[in-house]
Write an enzyme that holds these catalytic residues in place. Sequence first.
Site, PDB file in Angstrom:
ATOM      1  N   GLY A  81       0.812  -1.207   0.000  1.00 34.29           N
ATOM      2  CA  GLY A  81       0.000   0.000   0.000  1.00 34.29           C
ATOM      3  C   GLY A  81       0.846   1.257   0.000  1.00 34.29           C
ATOM      4  CB  THR A  82       4.027   2.086   1.689  1.00 29.56           C
ATOM      5  OG1 THR A  82       3.499   1.967   3.016  1.00 29.56           O
ATOM      6  CG2 THR A  82       5.045   3.219   1.651  1.00 29.56           C
ATOM      7  CB  CYS A 323       1.937   4.862  11.104  1.00 30.09           C
ATOM      8  SG  CYS A 323       0.592   3.893  10.400  1.00 30.09           S
TER       9      CYS A 323
END
Length: 377
Positions: A81-82, A323
């Site tokens: 996803g990053t 995160c």
Amino acid sequence: MTNAPAPGGVAHPGYLDTASAEPLHPAAREALTAALERGFADPRRLHQRARDARLLLDNARAVVAECLGCRPDEVGFTGSGTEAVHRGLLGLVAAHGRRSGIVHSAVEHSAVLHATQWRPSPAHVTVGVDRHGRVDTSTLADAATGPDVAAVALQSANQEVGTLQPVDDLDLPDEVPLLVDAAASLGRVAPPQRWSALTGSARKWGGPAGVGILAVRRRTRWTNPFPGDDDLDGDFGNVPGALAAAAALQAVTAERDEVAARQWPLVDHIRAAAAAIPDTEVVGDPERRLPHLVTFSVLYVPGDELVAALDRRGFCVASGSACTASTLEPSHVLAAMGALTHGNVRVSLARDTTEDEVVRFCTALADSVAELRRDTP
């Protein structure tokens, strides 16, 4: 509330960290096993095995497109996803020539923040949020009218506190594209329709780790910002992973309303139990939120020690600042909301989390907080 598990669910008692990674969905496991036999070849080659792999990849692309409400040729797969956020956002900027500014909310995922830092510009603008973490669409749209703005980034939902953003209400200048990071919301709520590029991470909806999606509308100007061919997939070759990710997304989309209806009151129960603990702040929008996620901050209790205490009692949760926890920096999301940045814990339910688990978790939470406060000098 009900104790009934989700259809096809697999019990993972005590696992309440699905915002980091959802257990593999049974549909994904089945697709992955089948695709490992047929989809191992490089889909870019010309022989029979490669054509088989290409067929499976195209099938995965079509399934994801149906879930997002777009065309199959608008969907690509990435290694995470990053990576999808980086390729998507920087690709929008790269296609705009001399324009380089990115407008984004103050609570975007670190992937967005890292992308803006990697390509610095005096035209970057960070737009603040209210106490629930919600951005004002008028303020964001005004910031997008700057002459050097190349793109706007706005998440569909916040990964730390669950607040939904009013993506479909955003009215931007025609020449400014919008990237929507939908990693936290895909499979949880209906996907937004107002986007130029959209990204997601398969492990957050029950697909395998190592698969992200990047969708770009055909009318959008996008250029690969990194070395390599100018296509959405880049050198992605994990065909079995893509097929399993698509199967999981299709399954959770079909189950979405039923699972959300069951999770919503369970999260309300946790919110009430946390709020009843003295000197505890429950953060995030109580109504316009993801159905499965809640974060709260407890004064006088270190968040990592509370996570460890709950783990000893059989519950896996995350720090609300997961995160950025590895950097030991306070959560930029909570700071932007004006919330407590210490002693925070994020709880995110699995598809098969039961009422009994939630009741036991709330008891464990109260006991853990009391224990830690009693033992703190």
